[in-house]
Design a protein around this motif. Structure first.
Motif, PDB file in Angstrom:
ATOM      1  N   GLU A   1     -10.978  -5.584   2.966  1.00  8.12           N
ATOM      2  CA  GLU A   1     -11.181  -4.862   2.789  1.00  8.12           C
ATOM      3  C   GLU A   1     -12.879  -4.998   2.249  1.00  8.12           C
TER       4      GLU A   1
ATOM      5  N   TYR B   1      -6.841  -9.320   2.110  1.00 12.66           N
ATOM      6  CA  TYR B   1      -7.929  -8.372   1.788  1.00 12.66           C
ATOM      7  C   TYR B   1      -8.826  -8.754   1.358  1.00 12.66           C
TER       8      TYR B   1
ATOM      9  N   TYR C   1       2.139   8.655  -6.183  1.00 12.63           N
ATOM     10  CA  TYR C   1       2.568   9.813  -6.639  1.00 12.63           C
ATOM     11  C   TYR C   1       2.664  10.882  -5.256  1.00 12.63           C
ATOM     12  N   ARG C   2       2.514  10.470  -3.699  1.00 17.46           N
ATOM     13  CA  ARG C   2       3.071  11.699  -3.005  1.00 17.46           C
ATOM     14  C   ARG C   2       3.816  11.813  -2.656  1.00 17.46           C
TER      15      ARG C   2
ATOM     16  N   ARG D   1      -9.733   0.670   4.492  1.00 17.31           N
ATOM     17  CA  ARG D   1      -8.912   1.044   3.489  1.00 17.31           C
ATOM     18  C   ARG D   1     -10.124   1.522   2.102  1.00 17.31           C
TER      19      ARG D   1
ATOM     20  N   ASP E   1      -2.419  14.065   0.386  1.00 12.72           N
ATOM     21  CA  ASP E   1      -0.978  13.713   0.533  1.00 12.72           C
ATOM     22  C   ASP E   1      -1.446  13.263   2.331  1.00 12.72           C
TER      23      ASP E   1
ATOM     24  N   TYR F   1      -8.789   2.542 -12.047  1.00 13.95           N
ATOM     25  CA  TYR F   1      -9.164   3.631 -11.254  1.00 13.95           C
ATOM     26  C   TYR F   1      -8.211   3.760  -9.587  1.00 13.95           C
ATOM     27  N   ASP F   2      -7.864   2.080  -9.311  1.00 10.11           N
ATOM     28  CA  ASP F   2      -7.287   2.115  -7.897  1.00 10.11           C
ATOM     29  C   ASP F   2      -6.660   0.795  -7.931  1.00 10.11           C
ATOM     30  N   PHE F   3      -5.459   0.447  -7.645  1.00 12.97           N
ATOM     31  CA  PHE F   3      -5.022  -1.035  -7.175  1.00 12.97           C
ATOM     32  C   PHE F   3      -3.937  -0.283  -6.076  1.00 12.97           C
ATOM     33  N   ILE F   4      -3.654  -1.344  -5.246  1.00 12.07           N
ATOM     34  CA  ILE F   4      -2.738  -1.541  -4.117  1.00 12.07           C
ATOM     35  C   ILE F   4      -1.889  -1.122  -4.614  1.00 12.07           C
ATOM     36  N   GLY F   5      -1.540   0.717  -3.935  1.00 14.67           N
ATOM     37  CA  GLY F   5      -0.094   0.683  -3.689  1.00 14.67           C
ATOM     38  C   GLY F   5      -0.558   1.909  -4.687  1.00 14.67           C
ATOM     39  N   LYS F   6      -1.333   1.806  -4.914  1.00  7.69           N
ATOM     40  CA  LYS F   6      -1.519   3.410  -6.623  1.00  7.69           C
ATOM     41  C   LYS F   6      -1.594   4.782  -5.685  1.00  7.69           C
ATOM     42  N   ARG F   7      -2.079   5.138  -4.917  1.00  6.42           N
ATOM     43  CA  ARG F   7      -1.896   6.693  -4.867  1.00  6.42           C
ATOM     44  C   ARG F   7      -0.812   6.934  -4.287  1.00  6.42           C
ATOM     45  N   SER F   8      -0.332   5.778  -2.849  1.00 12.90           N
ATOM     46  CA  SER F   8       0.948   6.053  -2.770  1.00 12.90           C
ATOM     47  C   SER F   8       1.980   6.260  -4.319  1.00 12.90           C
TER      48      SER F   8
ATOM     49  N   GLU G   1       1.170  -1.248  -0.112  1.00 12.57           N
ATOM     50  CA  GLU G   1      -0.418   0.110  -0.150  1.00 12.57           C
ATOM     51  C   GLU G   1       0.942   1.086   0.432  1.00 12.57           C
ATOM     52  N   ASP G   2       2.012   1.517   0.216  1.00  9.92           N
ATOM     53  CA  ASP G   2       3.374   2.378   0.208  1.00  9.92           C
ATOM     54  C   ASP G   2       3.477   2.414  -1.173  1.00  9.92           C
TER      55      ASP G   2
END
Lengths: 1000, 91
Positions: free
Chosen positions: A749, A745, A898-899, B27, B36, A889-896, A708-709
Motif C-alpha cells: 500500500e 502495508y 464510525y461505520r 486501499r 459506509d 487524517y487516516d490510520f489503519i482502521g480509522k474509517r471503520s 482495517e475493520d
C-alpha cells in the motif's frame, strides 16, 4: 492334513519354514509367503466377519483391494496394528495375527445374528431406527453403536517405532513396477534421465512375472521369462532408483507425490533393531508415468461372499507365484477370457476345474487352449446360488435368457471348494484423478479410462485401459517415447504373441430365480452393502452417486471401494435407465492405501512436535523453581512457588511484593521490531491510532494498533531511539503477525515510504523491575546514572552501561508501579538478571511470573489484547477513546470506527466488576445477565479477567457487557451452575486512579 | 502442492508461501470521504471465482516479499507471477 502347497516356485523358498499364529493357532508357511498365501496353504479361508451382518468371509484377492482378509497383528503389544491386509503383509517368523469384527471367535460369532435379522436392517437403518424413543439415545443406542462401530483395536501405548521423511527430486517418476512400468523405467533411465521407480510389492514384475502360458510370448519367450531378464538389466542401470515395498499414497498438483516405503514391516520383531520402520517420500517429479495396472472385478450374484469365493487372477497368483492351490475342485465363473488363464494353469497341474461363462461363446486362443485340455465350459450360464457356511461347498447354476436379463431352464448343482470369479478389469485410475485428471467411459468393456490433460503426466499399461499384452508393450513404448521425446528404443521391434479377446458380455447384477428382496448379492463386501440396498436408496430418492455411496456405505470401507464402486455405478445406471458414463464416479481421494499416523508425522513427535523458544534467562528460572506456561512457542515463567506453595498463594505473595517493595519479570518474549528510515514517524502515524510525529527522541509512547475493520489487533510501547529510529514492542503472541502485517502495508500500500523493519525479538533480553524500591535498585546497578524524575521521567528512555555492556533503560510500566525495563543483548541477559537479583536482595526483590503480571495490570485496568479483546472490540468499546487521534487524517482502521455497526451504543464494552462478596472470585468466561426472571435469559456479556487482589484485599474483574459504559454502579448477576453471584459494575481502574505510584 | 515461481527467488515449494487473498484491491486514499457502503466494498467484498483469479502471495518462509499471481482455481494452473506494482501480463 490336505496339502494345498502343490507347486514349487522360485518366489517362495520352500526350504525356509516360517512359523506364525493366526487366531491363537500355530501354522507354518515359507519365506516369500504373504500371510494370506500361508493361510491358504494351510487350507484356511475363513479369516474374518463382515462389518454389518457378521457373515463369514474368506481371502478374496491377493493385493491392496482385499476387502475381507483384514487382521489385527501383534495384539497386546506396543506394535499392534489393526486393519492390516493379510494379502499384503509379508510373512515373518513369530507373526501373530487375528481376525477382527467377531466375538467371541471367527468360527462362532454372536454378531452373526445380524445376518438373520438382516431384512430389518436395510440401508439407512441407523438413520431410521435410532430416532426414537428419544431417551434411549444416551443410555442404550449410543453405547451400543460405539461398541459395535469400528474395525480392530487401536494401540493404547505410544508408538515405539521411528518414522522418517525424505524429500527427493527427479526427472521421471514411474509408479508401478509391472510390465509397462519396467518398459518406461528402462526407456527413461537409458536416456539419461534421473528416474525413480516405485513398486508396492517386494519384487518387480507385476502379474507378468508368474506368467508361463504358450499363448503369451514376447520375443519367443514366455512373458514371465522375458520380464525376468528385463528386471535383471534394469537393476544394472545407474540413474535408476528402484524402491520396492513402496506404495504411492497421494498424487498432488504440480507432480508432488507422497509415497510410503515399508522398511522393517516384513522383518521379525527381534530383527528390527530399532531401525526406521517406514519412510514417507516427498517427491517432486518433472514428469510422472503412472503404471498402476488394473484390479479384477468380482461378479454380483446371490451369496457371492462365501469363504472360498475368490478373484480368478488371485487364484492363479496363489498357484503360480506362491505354489498354493486354493481348492482341488475349482469352478471358474467369468465374463471374459482372462479367467481362462487360471483354468489352464490349474488344469496343467492336474487340478480339477470347470468354467461357467455368461457369454454365449468365445473363440480366442486361450479358450481353445482350455477346451483342448478338457476343461468343461458352461456357456451362457450364471451362478444363482452358493452353499457352505464357513466355506463354499457347492453352487447352483442356470442358463441365461437371450438378453441376459433373466434365467431360463433348470437349476444345475455343482460341487466345488473354490469359486474363482472374474467380472473383467478396472483400470486403477486413482492416481490419475488425484492429480486432477479426468476420465472417459469406454462402452465396449465398461471401463473408465484416463484422458490426458497434463503435459507432465501420462498413464501407461492396463491403468490406461490397455489390457492385452501386445497393446501394453507397443502402446507403452509409443507413449513413453513421445512423452520423453525419445526417437528410438529397444522395444520398437518387440514381437508379441497373445490371445485376443473378441467376445464380451457384461451384466452388473446377475439375474436369479429368487426374488430380488431375498437375494444377498454383495457389492461392498466389507461394509455388507448389497444390490438391494443400492436399489432401495434409488427408490428413496437418492440420485447422486455420492449420496447413494454415503447412504448405503458402499465404497466406504478400508478398501475404499476398489472392488465395489464400478458395480454400484453399473446397477444405478441399469436401474435408473441412464448411461453409465453420464453418472460420473465418486471422488478418489488420497491416500490410495491407508497411511500410518507415524509415517505422516515422521520425526515431528515429542519435543520435536513444535519449536520451543526459551529466553536467555530460562536456566535461572528453572533453577529457581519456576513453573512455566506456554505463550505461543515461548516458555514463560508462570509463577515461582516457594516450598510447597500452590499457584494462588505464590501469586498473592508475588503481587504483594511487587507493590510493597520490588518485583522482577522476564519480559524478553515481548515482540521487538526495529524501525528505521526517514518516513518512520509517518509510518507509525499510519499504523497506530494515536499521533507520533511529535514524540521526542528518548521518549516512549503506548500505541494501539487496529485492523482495517476497526478492531483492536495489538498494543505495545514504542520508543524513539533517534530521529529516524524507533523500537516497537508488540504482544508476545502477536509479534510475528504484526511484523507480517506491517510488511504487507509497506510493500503493497505504501511502497513510497522509506521504512525498514527488522525483527529483533531474539536479539535483546529484558528485565522489568517494578515497585516502590525499583529506583533504588536501578541506582545501585547504574551508580553513575541520575534516576531523578526530572532527569529520567516516566515514559522515557536512556542508554547506559553495565560493566562495558550497552543497555537501554525504559521507564515504562505495565503494572501501575514505578517501573524500569532494562534491555541488553541476549547473550548478557542472564548475567543482567542475576545482577538485578543480587543487588535487589536487600529490598527483597521478588521474581514474578505471567500470572502475577496479569493480576497487577488488572488492578490498574490495563487490557491484554487477546484476553480482554477478541477481535470484535474497538478502542471505543474498551473505553480507550483517549488514544484515538481525532486530528489524524487516516490510520489503519480509522474509517471503520464510525461505520453504522461500530457506533452502535449497545455494543459490548469493557467494564470493571466487583462482587458483593469481596472473597468471591468470578470465573473467567462466565456469562453475565441483568434479568434472571425473564425467559429466555439474555446473556449480556462475559467476564474476561478475574483475580483476587491482595493489594486491594478483594475480588476484581474485567468484563465486556452490552452498553456497559452507561452501567456504572448497576447491579448484575453472574449465574453459575450452583449459585448466582451478585456483582456491581465499576470503573475499569481499581487501583491508584491518580497515577501516584507510577510517578513515585 | 504448487510449485511457485517467486519473482525474486525462483521456483519454490508452496509450503514456503502464504496466500493473501484477492489482488489489486487498492486501499482508498481518502477513506474518510467514503460512505459506509463504499468502505464496506473495500473492506469486505472479495471475489471467489471458479476460474482465473488474481491473488496476492507472500514468500513468507523465504524472501518475505509480496507478489501477485494469476491462478485458475479450477485446476490450480498458475499462469503468471509478477511483482507488486507491476501490471498483470494477463488481462
Amino acid at each position: 492334513m490336505i496339502k494345498y502347497r502343490v507347486n514349487k516356485t522360485k518366489h517362495v523358498d520352500q526350504t525356509k519354514t516360517v512359523s506364525f499364529d493366526f487366531d491363537g493357532k500355530s501354522y507354518h508357511g515359507f519365506d516369500g509367503d504373504t500371510l494370506a498365501s500361508a493361510l491358504l496353504s494351510n487350507g484356511v479361508h475363513l479369516v474374518g466377519r463382515s462389518f454389518k451382518y457378521h457373515r463369514p468371509r474368506g481371502i478374496m484377492s491377493s493385493g491392496s483391494e482385499e476387502p475381507n482378509a483384514i487382521c489385527q497383528i501383534n495384539e497386546n503389544t506396543d506394535l499392534t496394528e489393526p486393519n492390516v491386509r493379510a494379502t499384503e503383509i509379508e510373512l515373518y517368523e513369530g507373526l501373530k495375527a487375528s481376525s477382527q469384527n467377531c466375538w467371541p471367535s471367527v468360527n462362532f460369532d454372536i454378531g452373526g445374528i445380524n445376518n438373520f435379522i438382516s431384512p430389518f436392517i436395510p440401508a439407512g437403518f441407523y438413520y431410521k431406527t435410532f430416532m426414537w424413543p428419544k431417551n434411549f439415545w444416551k443410555k442404550i443406542y449410543e453405547p451400543l453403536i460405539r461398541w459395535s462401530a469400528g474395525l480392530g483395536k487401536s494401540p493404547t501405548k505410544p508408538d515405539p517405532e521411528l518414522y522418517d521423511h525424505k524429500h527427493v527430486h527427479c526427472d521421471v517418476l514411474i509408479i508401478g513396477g509391472g510390465i509397462s512400468g519396467i518398459i518406461a523405467s528402462k526407456i527413461a533411465s537409458k536416456n539419461n534421465l534421473k528416474t525413480i521407480l516405485i513398486e508396492d510389492k517386494n519384487i518387480l514384475g507385476g502379474s507378468t512375472i508368474f506368467q508361463k502360458n504358450e499363448n503369451y510370448k514376447i520375443n519367443n519367450k514366455y512373458s514371465g521369462e522375458w520380464i525376468d531378464e528385463e528386471i535383471a538389466e534394469l537393476k544394472k542401470l545407474d540413474n535408476l532408483t528402484i524402491k520396492t515395498r513402496t506404495s504411492l499414497a497421494a498424487y498432488h498438483s504440480y507432480n508432488y507425490l507422497l509415497a510410503k516405503e515399508n522398511i522393517s514391516d516384513h522383518l521379525p520383531l527381534d530383527k528390527r533393531n530399532g531401525d526406521i520402520r517406514q519412510r514417507l517420500w516427498k517427491i517432486r517429479a518433472d514428469k510422472v508415468i503412472v503404471a498402476t495396472g488394473a484390479i479384477e472385478r468380482p461378479l454380483v450374484f446371490n451369496n457371492n461372499d462365501r469363504p472360498g469365493i475368490m478373484l480368478a487372477n488371485s487364484v492363479k497368483k496363489y498357484l503360480d507365484f506362491y505354489g498354493v492351490s486354493c481348492g482341488f475342485n475349482n469352478v471358474i465363473f467369468t465374463n471374459n477370457d482372462s479367467a481362462y488363464e487360471t483354468a489352464v494353469s490349474l488344469k496343467e497341474k492336474g487340478i480339477s476345474v470347470e468354467i461357467i461363462d455368461i457369454r454365449k461363446k468365445s473363440n480366442s486362443k486361450i479358450v481353445k487352449n482350455a477346451e483342448k485340455l478338457g476343461v468343461k465350459i458352461y456357456w451362457n450360464s450364471t451362478v444363482v446360488n452358493t452353499f457352505g457356511h464357513r466355506k463354499i461347498n457347492s453352487i447352483e447354476i442356470m442358463n441365461l435368457s437371450e438378453d441376459g436379463s433373466n434365467i431360463v431352464g433348470d437349476k444345475n448343482k455343482i460341487n466345488c471348494d473354490c469359486l474363482a470369479v472374474s467380472g473383467g478389469w478396472t483400470p486403477m485410475v486413482h492416481m490419475h484423478t488425484q492429480s486432477g485428471g479426468k476420465l472417459d467411459f469406454r462402452e465396449n468393456d465398461q471401463t473408465f479410462i484416463p484422458t490426458e490433460i497434463d503435459e507432465n503426466h501420462i498413464n501407461v499399461g492396463s491403468c490406461n485401459g490397455d489390457f492385452e499384452l501386445e497393446e501394453i508393450i507397443n502402446n507403452t513404448n509409443k507413449k513413453v517415447k513421445n512423452f520423453l521425446k525419445v526417437s528410438e528404443t529397444e522395444f520398437d521391434n518387440t514381437s508379441v504373441l497373445n490371445s485376443k479377446e473378441l467376445d464380451k458380455r457384461n451384466i452388473w447384477l446377475l439375474p436369479n430365480y429368487i426374488s430380488e428382496g431375498k437375494c444377498k448379492s454383495f457389492i461392498d463386501f466389507q461394509n455388507d452393502s448389497t444390490a438391494k440396498d443400492i436399489k432401495l436408496a434409488l427408490r428413496e430418492g437418492f440420485k447422486s452417486i455420492e449420496h447413494v455411496k454415503r447412504y448405503t456405505t458402499t465404497g466406504m470401507a478400508t478398501d475404499q471401494g476398489k472392488l465395489s464402486n464400478m458395480h454400484a455405478l453399473g446397477i444405478i445406471a441399469d436401474t435408473a435407465g441412464v448411461k453409465m458414463g453420464t453418472l460420473g464416479t465418486t471422488t478418489f481421494r488420497p491416500p490410495f492405501t491407508p497411511l500410518t499416523f507415524g509415517s505422516i508425522v515422521g520425526r515431528s513427535v515429542g519435543k520435536f512436535f513444535d519449536i520451543i523458544r526459551k529466553t536467555s534467562i530460562h536456566e535461572w528460572h528453572s533453577q529457581n523453581n519456576a513453573k512455566f506456561e506456554n505463550v505461543g512457542q515461548w516458555k514463560r515463567p508462570w509463577y515461582y512457588p516457594v516450598n510447597d506453595e500452590g499457584l494462588h498463594d505464590a501469586v498473592q505473595r508475588e503481587s504483594k511484593a511487587a507493590r510493597d517493595s520490588a518485583g522482577i519479570l522476564d519480559a524478553s518474549t515481548l515482540g521487538k521490531i526495529d524501525i528505521q528510515g526517514t518516513d518512520s514517524s509517518e509510518f507509525l502515524n499510519r499504523v497506530y491510532t494515536n499521533a507520533w510525529s511529535k514524540l521526542g527522541i528518548g521518549k516512549c509512547r503506548y500505541g494501539l494498533m487496529l485492523n482495517e475493520d476497526g478492531m483492536v489487533y495489538d498494543d505495545g510501547v514504542t520508543t524513539r531511539l533517534g530521529e529516524n529510529h524507533y523500537l516497537m514492542t508488540t504482544t508476545t503472541g502477536g509479534a510475528a503477525n504484526v511484523l507480517s502485517k506491517l510488511e504487507d502495508y509497506l510493500q503493497t500500500e505504501w511502497p513510497e515510504l522509506d521504512v525498514y523493519l527488522t525483527s529483533v525479538t531474539d536479539h535483546y533480553s529484558t528485565a522489568s523491575i517494578c515497585g516502590p524500591n525499583s529506583k533504588k535498585i536501578l541506582t545501585k546497578i547504574f551508580p553513575d546514572k541520575d534516576f531523578s524524575d526530572e532527569a529520567f521521567p516516566h515514559m522515557s528512555y536512556q542508554n547506559a552501561k553495565i560493566d562495558e555492556i550497552n543497555c537501554r533503560i525504559m521507564r515504562i510500566s505495565f503494572t501501575g508501579e514505578l517501573s524500569y525495563e532494562i534491555n541488553i543483548e541476549s547473550k548478557y541477559g542472564k548475567s543482567l538478571w542475576e545482577k538485578c537479583i543480587e543487588v535487589g536482595k536487600e529490598f527483597k526483590i521478588t521474581p514474578y511470573g505471567t500470572e502475577t503480571m496479569h493480576l497487577l495490570r488488572a488492578e490498574k485496568g490495563f487490557i491484554i489484547v487477546g484476553q480482554d479483546t477478541d477481535g470484535t472490540m474497538t478502542p471505543i468499546d474498551l473505553q480507550m477513546d483517549w488514544i484515538v487521534s481525532k486530528k489524524k487524517y487516516d490510520f489503519i482502521g480509522k474509517r471503520s470506527l464510525y461505520r453504522s455497526d461500530t457506533i452502535r451504543e449497545d455494543r459490548k464494552q469493557l467494564v470493571g466488576l466487583l462482587t458483593d462478596d469481596p472473597n468471591e472470585v468470578l470465573e473467567e468466561g462466565a456469562q453475565i445477565v441483568s434479568d434472571i426472571n425473564k425467559k429466555p435469559i439474555e446473556m449480556i456479556g462475559h467476564v474476561t479477567s478475574s483475580y483476587f487482589s491482595p493489594n486491594l484485599n478483594k475480588s476484581i474483574a474485567l468484563a465486556v457487557v452490552k452498553s456497559g459504559k452507561k452501567m456504572n454502579g448497576q447491579k448484575l448477576i453472574v449465574p453459575m451452575e450452583n449459585k448466582k453471584i451478585n456483582v456491581i459494575v465499576s470503573d475499569t481502574v481499581f487501583l491508584d486512579k491518580e497515577n501516584k505510584r507510577i510517578n513515585a | 502442492m504448487f510449485l511457485i515461481n517467486c519473482p525474486y527467488c525462483g521456483e519454490r515449494d508452496q509450503s514456503e508461501f502464504s496466500c493473501g487473498g484477492e489482488a489489486h484491491i487498492v486501499r482508498p486514499k481518502q477513506p474518510t470521504e467514503l460512505s459506509d457502503d463504499q468502505w464496506a466494498e473495500y473492506l469486505f467484498m472479495r471475489k471467489n471465482i471458479k476460474g482465473i483469479q488474481f491473488e496476492r502471495w507472500n514468500h513468507a518462509h523465504g524472501c518475505r516479499k509480496w507478489f501477485n499471481m494469476v491462478r485458475d482455481t479450477s485446476n490450480d494452473k498458475i499462469y503468471a507471477v509478477y511483482k507488486m506494482g507491476e501490471k498483470s501480463p494477463i488481462e
